[in-house]
Motif scaffolding. Structure first.
Motif: not given
Length: 262
Positions: A94-100, A102-110
């Motif tokens: 949440s402290t990073l500005d991942l822009g578009e 963000r969803e890919r990053w969270e999916t990658f983590q899961k």
């Protein structure tokens, strides 16, 4: 015939006539009352001429901001600090500005079942050690464990110096930044001799030397390929090194002295 003088004429000049003081005393109260009445009348006429004024309240000194005039507005107070956000598994994202992304990053983590730090480490290792694989290994009893980033195709040195010949010390060399001791720091002991530059480390319990610090590369580590876990080594190329004539071998070899550099 002589006329008789009146009683008033017979009174001497310096003496007051009887009754005069009484008349003056009687007229004095009347004069004072008339003067007071005239004063009241004048005060009333003056009060009638003055407009009625509002009652004055208690005097307050104006604030400094008002004294400064309209050109200097009062200083604004800073906004109150925000309450801290509770820490979660993805709170660092949440402290990073991942822009578009963000969803890919969270999916990658899961998908990888990783925390934010674990996902970042995986990506950093993949980028920083591109073309390398992570090998793991250790001693026989398992007290010493390590990981090392190196090629899947290993270049092994087979040294014939006095100690390496007795220990069958075949090894490949990596920079210190690519080696990490996972456990067993208290289980390791070191043997040195001669120049004491080589640090022959081994497990105190089982006696196996799974890695050491070679004399040729004191800024790196020599890893025993036979102490690696299976599954990450693709091929092995062995080169004999004449450690029995170490100084001459080092001068003639073109690459071994730089193998611990990044």
């Amino acid at each position: 015939m002589r006329r008789a003088r009146s009683s008033t004429a017979a009174t001497p000049r310096g003496q007051k006539r009887p009754g005069a003081s009484a008349a003056a005393a009687a007229s004095a109260p009347n004069d004072s009352r008339s003067r007071r009445a005239a004063g009241k009348a004048r005060a009333g006429s003056q009060a009638a001429r003055k407009p009625p004024s509002a009652k004055r309240g208690p005097r307050h000194s104006p604030p400094r901001a008002q004294e400064a005039g309209p050109e200097e507005p009062p200083a604004e107070l800073p906004p109150p600090p925000r309450a801290p956000t509770p820490a979660t598994q993805t709170s660092s994202v949440s402290t990073l500005d991942l822009g578009e992304q963000r969803e890919r990053w969270e999916t990658f983590q899961k998908r990888q079942r990783l925390s934010f730090e674990g996902a970042a480490k995986l990506l950093l290792d993949t980028f920083e050690y591109q073309g390398l694989v992570k090998h793991t290994g250790g001693c026989h009893c398992g007290a010493v464990r390590f990981e090392v980033w190196a090629s899947a195709d290993l270049h092994i040195f087979d040294c014939n110096c006095s100690i390496c010949k007795k220990k069958q010390n075949r090894h490949f060399i990596v920079p210190a930044s690519r080696f990490k001791l996972l456990k067993g720091a208290d289980s390791i002991t070191t043997y040195t001799f001669n120049t004491h530059k080589a640090q022959h480390t081994f497990c105190k319990k089982c006696g196996v030397q799974s890695f050491y610090t070679p004399r040729s590369n004191p800024g790196g580590f020599g890893i025993a390929p036979h102490c690696l876990d299976e599954g990450t080594v693709r091929s092995v190329v062995t080169e004999e090194f004449n450690g029995s004539d170490w100084e001459k071998a080092m001068k003639e070899h073109k690459t071994i002295k730089n193998m611990s550099k990044e």
